[in-house]
Scaffold this motif. Structure first.
Motif, PDB file in Angstrom:
ATOM      1  N   GLN A  26       0.825  -1.204   0.000  1.00  0.00           N
ATOM      2  CA  GLN A  26       0.000   0.000   0.000  1.00  0.00           C
ATOM      3  C   GLN A  26       0.864   1.260   0.000  1.00  0.00           C
ATOM      4  N   ALA A  27       1.931   1.263   0.789  1.00  0.00           N
ATOM      5  CA  ALA A  27       2.801   2.436   0.852  1.00  0.00           C
ATOM      6  C   ALA A  27       3.429   2.722  -0.507  1.00  0.00           C
ATOM      7  N   VAL A  28       3.907   1.682  -1.178  1.00  0.00           N
ATOM      8  CA  VAL A  28       4.531   1.857  -2.490  1.00  0.00           C
ATOM      9  C   VAL A  28       3.500   2.312  -3.521  1.00  0.00           C
ATOM     10  N   GLU A  29       2.358   1.669  -3.521  1.00  0.00           N
ATOM     11  CA  GLU A  29       1.321   1.987  -4.509  1.00  0.00           C
ATOM     12  C   GLU A  29       0.820   3.417  -4.352  1.00  0.00           C
ATOM     13  N   LEU A  30       0.714   3.891  -3.109  1.00  0.00           N
ATOM     14  CA  LEU A  30       0.153   5.219  -2.848  1.00  0.00           C
ATOM     15  C   LEU A  30       1.224   6.285  -2.656  1.00  0.00           C
ATOM     16  N   GLY A  31       2.479   5.903  -2.791  1.00  0.00           N
ATOM     17  CA  GLY A  31       3.566   6.870  -2.741  1.00  0.00           C
ATOM     18  C   GLY A  31       3.788   7.489  -1.389  1.00  0.00           C
ATOM     19  N   VAL A  32       3.725   6.683  -0.330  1.00  0.00           N
ATOM     20  CA  VAL A  32       3.924   7.174   1.030  1.00  0.00           C
ATOM     21  C   VAL A  32       5.321   6.752   1.493  1.00  0.00           C
ATOM     22  N   PRO A  33       6.197   7.703   1.841  1.00  0.00           N
ATOM     23  CA  PRO A  33       7.564   7.338   2.228  1.00  0.00           C
ATOM     24  C   PRO A  33       7.653   6.475   3.482  1.00  0.00           C
ATOM     25  N   GLY A  34       6.788   6.750   4.473  1.00  0.00           N
ATOM     26  CA  GLY A  34       6.878   6.014   5.725  1.00  0.00           C
ATOM     27  C   GLY A  34       5.522   5.703   6.322  1.00  0.00           C
ATOM     28  N   VAL A  35       5.334   4.447   6.737  1.00  0.00           N
ATOM     29  CA  VAL A  35       4.083   4.014   7.365  1.00  0.00           C
ATOM     30  C   VAL A  35       4.426   3.150   8.568  1.00  0.00           C
ATOM     31  N   ALA A  36       3.751   3.392   9.684  1.00  0.00           N
ATOM     32  CA  ALA A  36       3.896   2.568  10.882  1.00  0.00           C
ATOM     33  C   ALA A  36       2.524   2.056  11.292  1.00  0.00           C
ATOM     34  N   VAL A  37       2.430   0.759  11.559  1.00  0.00           N
ATOM     35  CA  VAL A  37       1.144   0.114  11.863  1.00  0.00           C
ATOM     36  C   VAL A  37       1.308  -0.736  13.113  1.00  0.00           C
ATOM     37  N   GLY A  38       0.289  -0.729  13.950  1.00  0.00           N
ATOM     38  CA  GLY A  38       0.251  -1.594  15.119  1.00  0.00           C
ATOM     39  C   GLY A  38      -1.111  -2.231  15.273  1.00  0.00           C
ATOM     40  N   VAL A  39      -1.132  -3.484  15.704  1.00  0.00           N
ATOM     41  CA  VAL A  39      -2.377  -4.211  15.947  1.00  0.00           C
ATOM     42  C   VAL A  39      -2.306  -4.817  17.341  1.00  0.00           C
ATOM     43  N   LEU A  40      -3.382  -4.668  18.105  1.00  0.00           N
ATOM     44  CA  LEU A  40      -3.519  -5.304  19.410  1.00  0.00           C
ATOM     45  C   LEU A  40      -4.536  -6.422  19.279  1.00  0.00           C
ATOM     46  N   LEU A  41      -4.127  -7.654  19.554  1.00  0.00           N
ATOM     47  CA  LEU A  41      -5.001  -8.811  19.379  1.00  0.00           C
ATOM     48  C   LEU A  41      -4.689  -9.826  20.477  1.00  0.00           C
ATOM     49  N   ASP A  42      -5.713 -10.191  21.242  1.00  0.00           N
ATOM     50  CA  ASP A  42      -5.546 -11.177  22.318  1.00  0.00           C
ATOM     51  C   ASP A  42      -4.409 -10.796  23.261  1.00  0.00           C
ATOM     52  N   GLY A  43      -4.286  -9.495  23.520  1.00  0.00           N
ATOM     53  CA  GLY A  43      -3.268  -9.019  24.438  1.00  0.00           C
ATOM     54  C   GLY A  43      -1.883  -8.895  23.840  1.00  0.00           C
ATOM     55  N   GLN A  44      -1.710  -9.335  22.603  1.00  0.00           N
ATOM     56  CA  GLN A  44      -0.411  -9.284  21.939  1.00  0.00           C
ATOM     57  C   GLN A  44      -0.350  -8.103  20.974  1.00  0.00           C
ATOM     58  N   GLU A  45       0.827  -7.484  20.900  1.00  0.00           N
ATOM     59  CA  GLU A  45       1.028  -6.378  19.981  1.00  0.00           C
ATOM     60  C   GLU A  45       1.790  -6.849  18.751  1.00  0.00           C
ATOM     61  N   ILE A  46       1.257  -6.493  17.586  1.00  0.00           N
ATOM     62  CA  ILE A  46       1.852  -6.872  16.308  1.00  0.00           C
ATOM     63  C   ILE A  46       2.204  -5.586  15.576  1.00  0.00           C
ATOM     64  N   TYR A  47       3.429  -5.464  15.122  1.00  0.00           N
ATOM     65  CA  TYR A  47       3.867  -4.246  14.453  1.00  0.00           C
ATOM     66  C   TYR A  47       4.312  -4.539  13.028  1.00  0.00           C
ATOM     67  N   ALA A  48       4.071  -3.562  12.160  1.00  0.00           N
ATOM     68  CA  ALA A  48       4.549  -3.636  10.783  1.00  0.00           C
ATOM     69  C   ALA A  48       4.839  -2.218  10.322  1.00  0.00           C
ATOM     70  N   SER A  49       6.029  -2.001   9.787  1.00  0.00           N
ATOM     71  CA  SER A  49       6.412  -0.668   9.321  1.00  0.00           C
ATOM     72  C   SER A  49       7.054  -0.776   7.952  1.00  0.00           C
TER      73      SER A  49
END
Length: 468
Positions: A12-35
């Motif tokens: 999505q970042a490449v397709e939409l031309g965004v230099p930097g993206v940071a994402v976090g998900v909280l699920l079942d008490g666990q934190e999942i990160y993707a940047s």
């Protein structure tokens, strides 16, 4: 699943031309990160979960929570007039100034226009903002309708100052930020510059990305917008903030008061932002589940936070370029809902072009600093929105580019609801307001009421009717 999230964020970042993206998900008490990407094109550092981004209007959730703590402590009454706490308040209409309550500010029903234009002069503190409020247009009587207002939240911040006797930023640290443990959620460039942060970018007409100046809302000497949009934060801190709102109010306010913020106080019609307001939070029906969230958009910076209490779930997405940052964040939230919760959002489909309907709505609409133009060529209807030329000319600071004309279509039903189907605002929904005679007098976009000032080809002049 983390690998799939990372791959989606990158795509999505490449397709939409965004230099930097940071994402976090909280699920079942666990934190999942993707940047993905970098903090700056000229001085690149990898974006991660600790990178600070301006979160713009997500700041309002912090201001509202602080006020609710003062409510829980018996220092503020939600139903009391604002003048009980800010007796110097004056507005363009004396009756409105006397009637507006604290709750009206927190659920955007005060009838205040979007915001005062910052002219860069005079007192730019919260006290200075309040002194200038008589210049702000009123769009409806207090309590009559919801219309998203930055000025309303800045006024709420002044209540915090007056009740605590502290500067707003110090009060926020004491009431909310320190008790929740948000060490990387800060006001002001002095705090931002000692941490890793993302530079914002805007894409020009030539397709090139250029650094956005000033950095978000942080203008030298200007604190008056901090309650409505002045925070910077990281994905990791925003997931901590989500955990707090999924909890029992530990160390800040009673659980019943915290959870009251999720309960609907006013409905919203045909809004992409949600089905209604709680206390600050936008409320969402997610295939039968209850979601609360808030977004933010600044100068080349976009933020999105969504929480699903019954599943102890949250997703945060931060992106540092316009206009691609908004659709990037939206796509990340949709992907997370589908792949983690099984919730699939379906886009509303417009009806075929109707020339008669189109001719009823064409014209110019405005709020304090922006014009919105709806035009038809006889085969399609388009919407363009941008900063007023006189505002650009008077400012000594760079401003984000306008949104060029993009197709919109009417939705099935009474003919007054629409959806934008192309461009940087694709997917945004809204509706047209009419007076007692059936004439179109305004259009809602992104929760804000733009008043009609001229029909296409007609003489300019502000429509005097106020929707009730």
């Amino acid at each position: 699943m983390q690998d799939k999230l990372s791959e989606f964020v990158k795509t999505q970042a490449v397709e939409l031309g965004v230099p930097g993206v940071a994402v976090g998900v909280l699920l079942d008490g666990q934190e999942i990160y993707a940047s993905h990407g970098v903090t700056s094109l000229s001085n690149p550092l990898p974006v991660d979960e600790k990178t600070l981004f301006p979160v713009a209007s997500v700041s309002k959730t912090f201001t509202a929570t602080a006020l609710m703590r003062l409510v829980a402590e018996g220092k503020v009454d939600l139903d009391a007039p604002v003048r009980r706490y800010v007796p110097e308040l004056k507005l363009a209409d004396e009756r409105a100034a006397a009637r507006i309550t604290v709750l009206n500010l927190l659920n955007h029903t005060a009838g205040l226009d979007w915001n005062l234009v910052d002219d860069g002069e005079g007192d730019r503190s919260l006290a200075g903002l309040v002194a200038k409020l008589p210049k702000l247009p009123l769009i409806a009587p207090p309590g009559a309708r919801a219309s998203y207002s930055q000025a309303g939240y800045n006024l709420a911040g002044r209540i915090v100052e007056k009740v605590t006797g502290l500067p707003f930023e110090q009060a926020m640290a004491s009431l909310v930020l320190e008790p929740v443990g948000l060490s990387d959620t800060v006001y002001g460039l002095a705090e931002v510059m000692v941490r890793k942060f993302a530079v914002g970018y805007n894409r020009g007409d030539d397709g090139e990305l250029r650094p956005a100046r000033p950095w978000s809302a942080f203008r030298e000497g200007a604190r008056g917008d901090n309650p409505g949009g002045g925070l910077a934060s990281s994905v990791s801190d925003l997931l901590r903030w989500a955990r707090f709102h999924l909890g029992e109010g530990e160390g800040v306010l009673p659980a019943a008061v915290l959870h009251r913020m999720r309960e609907q106080t006013v409905g919203l019609r045909a809004s992409t932002l949600g089905d209604g307001f709680g206390i600050c939070w936008f409320l969402h029906d997610l295939d039968g589940m209850h979601g609360i969230g808030h977004g933010g958009s600044g100068n080349g910076q976009f933020a999105e936070l969504l929480i699903v209490p019954e599943r102890d779930f949250a997703v945060v997405s931060l992106a540092n370029a316009g206009p691609g940052g908004y659709p990037c964040n939206q796509s990340v939230v949709r992907w997370a809902l589908e792949h983690y919760l099984g919730v699939i959002e379906t886009a509303a489909q417009p009806v075929p072009y109707d020339g008669g309907r189109a001719r009823q709505v064409v014209g110019r609409y405005e709020i304090d600093a922006m014009n919105l133009d709806i035009v038809t060529d006889g085969t399609r209807l388009t919407l363009a929105v941008g900063i007023k030329p006189e505002i650009r000319e008077a400012s000594d600071e760079e401003m984000p580019p306008d949104y060029p004309a993009a197709d919109i279509g009417f939705l099935p039903g009474d003919g007054d609801e629409y959806i934008i189907t192309a461009g940087g605002l694709a997917g945004q929904r809204g509706y047209f307001s009419r007076d007692a005679k059936g004439e179109v007098i305004g259009v809602d976009l992104a929760g804000r009421l733009f008043s009609r000032v001229a029909a296409q080809g007609g003489a300019a002049g502000v429509v005097s009717h106020v929707p009730q």
